[in-house]
Scaffold this active site. Sequence first.
Site, mmCIF file in Angstrom:
data_model
loop_
_atom_site.group_PDB
_atom_site.id
_atom_site.type_symbol
_atom_site.label_atom_id
_atom_site.label_comp_id
_atom_site.label_asym_id
_atom_site.label_seq_id
_atom_site.Cartn_x
_atom_site.Cartn_y
_atom_site.Cartn_z
ATOM 1 N N GLY A 15 153.249 99.603 -38.436
ATOM 2 C CA GLY A 15 152.518 99.509 -37.235
ATOM 3 C C GLY A 15 152.357 98.563 -36.184
ATOM 4 N N ALA A 18 157.207 96.317 -33.917
ATOM 5 C CA ALA A 18 158.564 96.931 -34.203
ATOM 6 C C ALA A 18 158.172 98.505 -34.266
ATOM 7 C CB ALA A 18 158.967 96.270 -35.605
ATOM 8 N N VAL A 51 151.002 88.052 -32.815
ATOM 9 C CA VAL A 51 151.162 87.191 -32.070
ATOM 10 C C VAL A 51 152.608 87.753 -31.244
ATOM 11 C CG1 VAL A 51 150.408 84.907 -32.487
ATOM 12 C CG2 VAL A 51 152.754 85.842 -33.852
ATOM 13 N N LYS A 82 157.284 86.907 -15.643
ATOM 14 C CA LYS A 82 157.455 85.898 -16.160
ATOM 15 C C LYS A 82 159.103 85.502 -15.663
ATOM 16 C CE LYS A 82 159.689 83.857 -20.712
ATOM 17 N NZ LYS A 82 159.694 84.440 -22.191
ATOM 18 N N PRO A 100 165.571 79.356 -15.910
ATOM 19 C CA PRO A 100 165.202 80.739 -15.122
ATOM 20 C C PRO A 100 166.315 82.022 -15.655
ATOM 21 C CG PRO A 100 167.044 79.370 -13.943
ATOM 22 C CD PRO A 100 166.752 78.738 -15.264
ATOM 23 N N THR A 348 162.577 85.985 -28.114
ATOM 24 C CA THR A 348 163.745 87.231 -28.454
ATOM 25 C C THR A 348 163.297 87.876 -29.341
ATOM 26 O OG1 THR A 348 164.512 85.161 -29.817
ATOM 27 C CG2 THR A 348 165.851 85.694 -27.752
HETATM 28 P P1 FAD Z 1 154.045 93.164 -38.291
HETATM 29 O O1 FAD Z 1 153.555 92.787 -36.853
HETATM 30 O O2 FAD Z 1 153.887 92.304 -39.462
HETATM 31 O O3 FAD Z 1 153.830 94.635 -38.675
HETATM 32 C C1 FAD Z 1 154.236 95.039 -39.969
HETATM 33 C C2 FAD Z 1 153.463 96.426 -40.030
HETATM 34 O O4 FAD Z 1 153.607 96.975 -41.339
HETATM 35 C C3 FAD Z 1 151.896 96.426 -40.102
HETATM 36 O O5 FAD Z 1 151.403 97.344 -39.328
HETATM 37 C C4 FAD Z 1 151.510 96.332 -41.556
HETATM 38 O O6 FAD Z 1 150.082 97.076 -41.763
HETATM 39 C C5 FAD Z 1 152.633 97.162 -41.975
HETATM 40 N N1 FAD Z 1 152.704 97.024 -43.540
HETATM 41 C C6 FAD Z 1 153.349 96.238 -44.191
HETATM 42 N N2 FAD Z 1 153.281 96.314 -45.344
HETATM 43 C C7 FAD Z 1 152.736 97.677 -45.619
HETATM 44 C C8 FAD Z 1 152.257 98.400 -46.663
HETATM 45 N N3 FAD Z 1 152.469 98.062 -48.065
HETATM 46 N N4 FAD Z 1 151.919 99.610 -46.458
HETATM 47 C C9 FAD Z 1 151.711 100.039 -45.222
HETATM 48 N N5 FAD Z 1 151.881 99.207 -44.105
HETATM 49 C C10 FAD Z 1 152.385 98.084 -44.273
HETATM 50 N N6 FAD Z 1 158.391 87.786 -30.136
HETATM 51 C C11 FAD Z 1 158.601 87.857 -29.048
HETATM 52 O O7 FAD Z 1 159.300 88.684 -28.836
HETATM 53 N N7 FAD Z 1 157.788 86.912 -28.354
HETATM 54 C C12 FAD Z 1 157.213 85.817 -28.408
HETATM 55 O O8 FAD Z 1 156.427 85.310 -27.816
HETATM 56 C C13 FAD Z 1 156.726 85.796 -30.030
HETATM 57 N N8 FAD Z 1 156.128 84.901 -30.520
HETATM 58 C C14 FAD Z 1 155.933 84.703 -31.840
HETATM 59 C C15 FAD Z 1 155.145 83.705 -32.586
HETATM 60 C C16 FAD Z 1 155.004 83.656 -33.900
HETATM 61 C C17 FAD Z 1 154.174 82.324 -34.508
HETATM 62 C C18 FAD Z 1 155.726 84.503 -34.602
HETATM 63 C C19 FAD Z 1 155.519 84.365 -36.118
HETATM 64 C C20 FAD Z 1 156.035 85.433 -33.971
HETATM 65 C C21 FAD Z 1 156.378 85.666 -32.781
HETATM 66 N N9 FAD Z 1 156.929 86.722 -32.068
HETATM 67 C C22 FAD Z 1 157.204 87.009 -30.861
HETATM 68 C C23 FAD Z 1 157.738 87.599 -32.851
HETATM 69 C C24 FAD Z 1 156.711 89.196 -32.842
HETATM 70 O O9 FAD Z 1 155.485 88.712 -33.194
HETATM 71 C C25 FAD Z 1 157.166 90.140 -33.985
HETATM 72 O O10 FAD Z 1 158.720 90.138 -33.929
HETATM 73 C C26 FAD Z 1 156.858 91.409 -33.449
HETATM 74 O O11 FAD Z 1 155.319 91.328 -33.684
HETATM 75 C C27 FAD Z 1 156.976 92.593 -34.782
HETATM 76 O O12 FAD Z 1 156.552 92.242 -35.667
HETATM 77 P P2 FAD Z 1 156.653 93.457 -36.735
HETATM 78 O O13 FAD Z 1 156.165 94.657 -36.025
HETATM 79 O O14 FAD Z 1 158.068 93.483 -37.371
HETATM 80 O O15 FAD Z 1 155.874 93.138 -38.054
#
Ligand code: FAD
Length: 505
Positions: A15, A18, A51, A82, A100, A348
């Site tokens: 959650g 993504a 983040v 932006k 830009p 991205t």
């Molecule tokens: P996560 O946010 O890690 O979510 C994972 C989910 O899975 C959580 O809800 C967690 O609880 C759940 N989960 C995992 N394991 C289990 C389990 N065993 N049981 C139950 N639940 C579980 N993207 C941009 O587009 N713009 C930006 O400016 C940007 N800046 C960034 C800066 C940094 C330093 C980083 C590292 C990333 C950045 N990103 C950015 C990327 C962005 O943060 C991610 O693409 C976005 O947050 C999606 O993350 P996610 O949902 O894939 O994973």
Amino acid sequence: MNARQPIRDVVIVGGGTAGWMTAAAAARFLAGGGKRRIRLIESEEIGTVGVGEGTIPPMIEFNQLLGIPEADFLAATKATYKLGIDFVGWGAEGERYFHPFGKLGLNLDGIDFHQVWLKYRDHPAIGPISDYSIAALAARDHRFAHPDKSGRSPLANLGYAYHLDAGLYAAMLRRYAERGGVERIEGRITTVDRDPETGNVAAVVLESGLRIEGELFIDCSGFRSLLLGQTLGVEFEDWSHWLPCDRAIAVPSARSEPITPFTRAIAHKAGWQWRIPLQHRTGNGHVYASAHIDDGEAEEILVANLDTQPIGAFNRLRFKAGRRVKSWEGNVVAIGLSSGFLEPLESTSIYLIQYGIQRLFGLFPDSRFSASERTEYNRFMADAYELVRDFIILHYQATRRPEPFWQEVRSVEMPASLRRKIDLFADKGRIFRYSDELFELPSWVAVMLGQGIVPAGHDPLADSLPDDQVIPAIAELRRGYARIAQGLPRHADFISQALAAAKTG
Ligand code: FAD
């Protein structure tokens, strides 16, 4: 052969941004008023990356597809507009350029504007290429307006995206998804059961013992890649030789005035720092290579370069650039960090989530999980990641910075696909956009020129243009762009007006 049955049971694991983007889109396009059951499992104990504040223009379309009014989105996520990215110190210390959004100038006789600019750029009336980007001019003066949809003014060329609080965005999408019938299940998955015959994921089991079966599993579990990577063993292709930054430290700081309608990316000795203005605070982070500086020094550099006081806890993150060699295997599709990671230099990741969702829905399987749909999806995702990867590597390859980190990163042989692009540009300024490629010609032109790749010549087709007519026409175009930009509303005023129309909730 099994009979073809519609998929009725979709399980989203995770959650973060993504997971909730996928769930919201599923509520809108898949749920079918209860015809499909959509469940999302997340663990508060594990949490999210926390983040991700910068976006790129396609995000506008995602919100529109969900039917979320912009004003409501701005209010819910504390977003700002932006217009691009201000790159500081990337070519060499003391240099800067602006990447830009939107289009450049006006194509003449079918000749790309930047070719016309390359031909005449030494003429005193012509000026820098950014003078022909309405987004760059508006950004310079902290102004903003929506593009002109009639297409008759330079404002039609304006492209924009948002800065947002990703946690608030996920929360907004959660409300949307739950209203659309998505069931949220809290708990940590401890076991993944596989079908002994097919090897597909059959169910996930929570710490509480609750067993959740499904037909299609969408792995949004973040860097863990719980289903695709850990369970199905799909390998990670490591791109860290091209992109060696492997850590980040992030911290919010107090809101600063004026609220800039752009992200700033400042190069440092072993990485770079982002500065992203929101309505209520500024987001900051330092992305760096741990082989070149330690965590303490990275924090010092970040703090020394904040323009306001830190107002929250430091968030430390570790990562590796690369992607899973397949995003879809069996009945598991990985979206988000579970599928791959590229540093946020061009913001991205959220786009790659959106793209993954759009392609999955466009190739949505039935109970037979056809190999052709899977293969096509994997091809789309491989191309999307590689094209974004090349664009990011460009910033590291074309640099004259002297520090060991920068010397090392530019000494690595670049991907052949990027080499081709740079060679073509360096020769006659040509850029060819591959089908479906995210970054359009003006983006490549801005970054190539900004990083110091100056073409030796221009497209010979531009030689047929009549100099005596074209030079005054471009000079007039330049004056027109400046006039329009100066007349735009202040960014902060535009946000205030937009917020007045917002419905909260
Ligand atoms: P996560 O946010 O890690 O979510 C994972 C989910 O899975 C959580 O809800 C967690 O609880 C759940 N989960 C995992 N394991 C289990 C389990 N065993 N049981 C139950 N639940 C579980 N993207 C941009 O587009 N713009 C930006 O400016 C940007 N800046 C960034 C800066 C940094 C330093 C980083 C590292 C990333 C950045 N990103 C950015 C990327 C962005 O943060 C991610 O693409 C976005 O947050 C999606 O993350 P996610 O949902 O894939 O994973």
